[in-house]
Design an enzyme around this catalytic site. Structure first.
Site, PDB file in Angstrom:
ATOM      1  N   CYS A   1     -10.745 -12.261  -9.355  1.00  0.00           N
ATOM      2  CA  CYS A   1      -9.475 -12.901  -9.016  1.00  0.00           C
ATOM      3  C   CYS A   1      -9.750 -14.307  -8.520  1.00  0.00           C
ATOM      4  O   CYS A   1     -10.701 -14.526  -7.762  1.00  0.00           O
ATOM      5  CB  CYS A   1      -8.749 -12.104  -7.933  1.00  0.00           C
ATOM      6  SG  CYS A   1      -7.123 -12.784  -7.520  1.00  0.00           S
TER       7      CYS A   1
ATOM      8  N   SER B   1       2.199  -5.979  -7.668  1.00  0.00           N
ATOM      9  CA  SER B   1       1.949  -6.593  -6.364  1.00  0.00           C
ATOM     10  C   SER B   1       1.424  -8.005  -6.582  1.00  0.00           C
ATOM     11  O   SER B   1       0.507  -8.221  -7.366  1.00  0.00           O
ATOM     12  CB  SER B   1       0.904  -5.754  -5.611  1.00  0.00           C
ATOM     13  OG  SER B   1       0.535  -6.376  -4.402  1.00  0.00           O
TER      14      SER B   1
ATOM     15  N   LEU C   1       2.208 -10.542   1.786  1.00  0.00           N
ATOM     16  CA  LEU C   1       2.572 -11.649   2.669  1.00  0.00           C
ATOM     17  C   LEU C   1       1.419 -11.974   3.638  1.00  0.00           C
ATOM     18  O   LEU C   1       0.906 -13.073   3.654  1.00  0.00           O
ATOM     19  CB  LEU C   1       3.848 -11.291   3.423  1.00  0.00           C
ATOM     20  CG  LEU C   1       4.664 -12.471   3.906  1.00  0.00           C
ATOM     21  CD1 LEU C   1       5.147 -13.332   2.740  1.00  0.00           C
ATOM     22  CD2 LEU C   1       5.861 -12.005   4.731  1.00  0.00           C
TER      23      LEU C   1
ATOM     24  N   GLU D   1     -11.831  -1.927 -11.633  1.00  0.00           N
ATOM     25  CA  GLU D   1     -11.668  -0.686 -10.879  1.00  0.00           C
ATOM     26  C   GLU D   1     -10.263  -0.119 -11.038  1.00  0.00           C
ATOM     27  O   GLU D   1      -9.294  -0.860 -11.156  1.00  0.00           O
ATOM     28  CB  GLU D   1     -11.877  -0.969  -9.387  1.00  0.00           C
ATOM     29  CG  GLU D   1     -13.273  -1.437  -9.083  1.00  0.00           C
ATOM     30  CD  GLU D   1     -13.488  -1.710  -7.600  1.00  0.00           C
ATOM     31  OE1 GLU D   1     -12.565  -1.450  -6.798  1.00  0.00           O
ATOM     32  OE2 GLU D   1     -14.571  -2.188  -7.276  1.00  0.00           O
TER      33      GLU D   1
ATOM     34  N   ASN E   1      -9.209  -2.868   5.544  1.00  0.00           N
ATOM     35  CA  ASN E   1     -10.394  -2.087   5.210  1.00  0.00           C
ATOM     36  C   ASN E   1     -11.522  -3.124   5.106  1.00  0.00           C
ATOM     37  O   ASN E   1     -11.584  -3.852   4.121  1.00  0.00           O
ATOM     38  CB  ASN E   1     -10.140  -1.399   3.863  1.00  0.00           C
ATOM     39  CG  ASN E   1     -11.039  -0.220   3.647  1.00  0.00           C
ATOM     40  OD1 ASN E   1     -12.030  -0.043   4.349  1.00  0.00           O
ATOM     41  ND2 ASN E   1     -10.707   0.579   2.669  1.00  0.00           N
TER      42      ASN E   1
ATOM     43  N   CYS F   1      -3.737   3.267  -9.143  1.00  0.00           N
ATOM     44  CA  CYS F   1      -3.840   1.843  -8.825  1.00  0.00           C
ATOM     45  C   CYS F   1      -4.725   1.185  -9.878  1.00  0.00           C
ATOM     46  O   CYS F   1      -5.845   1.628 -10.106  1.00  0.00           O
ATOM     47  CB  CYS F   1      -4.459   1.736  -7.427  1.00  0.00           C
ATOM     48  SG  CYS F   1      -4.834   0.076  -6.935  1.00  0.00           S
TER      49      CYS F   1
ATOM     50  N   GLY G   1      -7.482  -8.386  -9.184  1.00  0.00           N
ATOM     51  CA  GLY G   1      -6.765  -9.419  -9.916  1.00  0.00           C
ATOM     52  C   GLY G   1      -5.358  -9.695  -9.435  1.00  0.00           C
ATOM     53  O   GLY G   1      -4.752  -8.892  -8.733  1.00  0.00           O
ATOM     54  N   GLU G   2      -4.870 -10.868  -9.800  1.00  0.00           N
ATOM     55  CA  GLU G   2      -3.496 -11.275  -9.485  1.00  0.00           C
ATOM     56  C   GLU G   2      -2.666 -11.089 -10.765  1.00  0.00           C
ATOM     57  O   GLU G   2      -2.764 -11.895 -11.702  1.00  0.00           O
ATOM     58  CB  GLU G   2      -3.497 -12.736  -9.014  1.00  0.00           C
ATOM     59  CG  GLU G   2      -2.128 -13.376  -8.901  1.00  0.00           C
ATOM     60  CD  GLU G   2      -1.084 -12.506  -8.200  1.00  0.00           C
ATOM     61  OE1 GLU G   2      -1.298 -12.102  -7.046  1.00  0.00           O
ATOM     62  OE2 GLU G   2      -0.037 -12.214  -8.836  1.00  0.00           O
TER      63      GLU G   2
END
Ligand code: SAH
Ligand code: SF4
Length: 381
Positions: free
Chosen positions: A126, A212, A236, A100, A311, A119, A180-181
């Protein structure tokens, strides 16, 4: 990148290095200026195939289409929200994986000009498995290649989505906050950033790009050395280890204090402000105790806390903290000396939170999804 392209596919123009393209053109007896013509042409806003490169002779366009893919994205399903200010795409890749990307526009307000944020995803799925995140719930698919990352940005440049202004360049920010990371795929993400920076391609300044992370400490340290101009955001979401172990399970490997220490190293060495992202979950991480813990972690260094109401994902046992609860949390942070903003959640109506639209489409072809949307809204999707 030795493993590129994906097995059995042609290299995409978005990820082929310039030297390889130059050698290919030279072998065909083409003049040197063709390299820039092809490379910058393929990144132009009005171009949707090699055939649209009208300043290049037709036989060369045909040869290019035989040797390179114009995009790693095979198909996209796009829906809009917020009266055209937000649009979200599910992209299908060559092996059927889906990812996405989201385009968010913010109107000019006061002294600040209109701005746009794109984004993008760094992986299909992930492995971190945060329980509040739709991507995390769907599990890990695979790493994205640098071209698959860049092509999400190019998607929003190209017809029919050339929504980025006349020159199409430079007027937007890119955030790695899709699926994803990114720091679990650091080599390819870093290469994608270098491709995005390349003035012959999109020429996006590193300061307009934000990575991020859920807290992959070695990757954060690599950013200091390899991408010191790129912005860092840390997800965090909790100030104490027992709670963060649950909300961001990678915390069991790199606990809160190590993650914050890595953020502080980044801020100290680059002189740049690090954002701490904090998704507000009603009754879970919005307690006074967590707020005081967050003050301790965020105080005294170059950081900024972003509070984001959750969300909720379909079937989630959790909901977002109501406005009153957020105010109470802010009322502890601010007097504690922490700079804090409350982010609006964009695109609720299109399930714009990470991984949700993808989950909703699960099992349907993008063509079926488009047809269903047309039937529901009476408008072409
Ligand atoms: N894996 C990286 C980047 C992608 S997630 C990371 O976790 O930082 C981008 C951001 O979206 C993260 O801050 C994540 O916590 C947040 N997010 C995920 N699911 C969400 C949801 N349901 N509501 C609000 N934010 C969410
Ligand atoms: Fe992965 Fe980020 Fe979602 Fe956690 S929030 S599962 S790290 S994409």
């Amino acid at each position: 990148m030795t493993e590129l392209p994906l097995a059995g596919t042609l290299p995409a123009i978005s990820e082929v290095d310039t030297a390889t393209l130059a050698a290919w053109l030279q072998a065909r007896g083409e003049p040197a200026y063709r390299v820039d013509q092809v490379m910058s042409g393929a990144h132009r806003a009005d171009v949707s195939s090699f055939d649209d490169l009208s300043d290049i002779p037709k036989p060369l366009r045909t040869a290019l289409a035989g040797a390179f893919r114009f995009s790693t994205i095979v198909d996209s399903h796009v829906i809009g929200a917020d009266r055209g200010m937000t649009a979200k795409a599910v992209h299908e890749l060559v092996d059927g994986q889906r990812i996405e990307s989201v385009l968010m526009r913010y109107a000019a307000r006061g002294a600040s000009a209109e701005r746009t944020t794109i984004c993008i995803s760094s992986q299909a799925g992930c492995a971190v498995a945060c329980p509040f995140c739709a991507t995390g719930q769907a599990g890990f698919g695979r790493h994205l290649t640098p071209g698959e990352i860049v092509d999400q940005v190019l998607h929003w440049h190209r017809p029919p989505w050339s929504a980025l202004g006349e020159d199409g360049l430079g007027h937007y920010n890119i955030v790695f906050m899709g699926m994803g990371e990114p720091l679990n795929n650091a080599d390819r993400v870093f290469e994608a950033v270098r491709l995005l920076n390349d003035p012959q391609r999109l020429g996006i300044g590193a300061r307009h790009i934000t990575v991020s992370t859920s807290g992959v400490v070695p990757g954060m340290d690599r950013m200091v050395d390899e991408l010191p101009q790129v912005n860092l955001a840390i997800s965090l979401h909790a100030a104490t280890d027992p709670l963060r172990d649950e909300l961001v399970p990678i915390n069991r490997k790199w606990p809160v204090r190590e993650v914050v220490a890595a953020g502080r190293r980044f801020a100290a060495r680059t002189g740049r402000r690090v954002s701490l992202e904090y998704v507000m979950i009603d009754g879970v991480n919005d307690t006074d105790e967590q707020a005081h813990g967050l003050v301790e972690l965020a105080r005294g260094w170059r950081t900024h806390v972003n509070l984001i109401p959750l969300n909720p994902t379909p079937g989630s046992r959790w909901s977002g903290t109501p406005a009153m609860g957020i105010e109470r949390f802010v009322a502890i942070l601010r007097p504690g000396g922490v700079t804090v903003t409350v982010r609006d959640t964009r695109g609720r109506e299109i399930d714009a939170a990470c991984g949700q639209l993808h989950a909703q489409l699960s099992g349907r072809s993008l063509r079926e999804a488009r047809a269903a949307r047309e039937a529901a809204t009476g408008a072409p999707a």
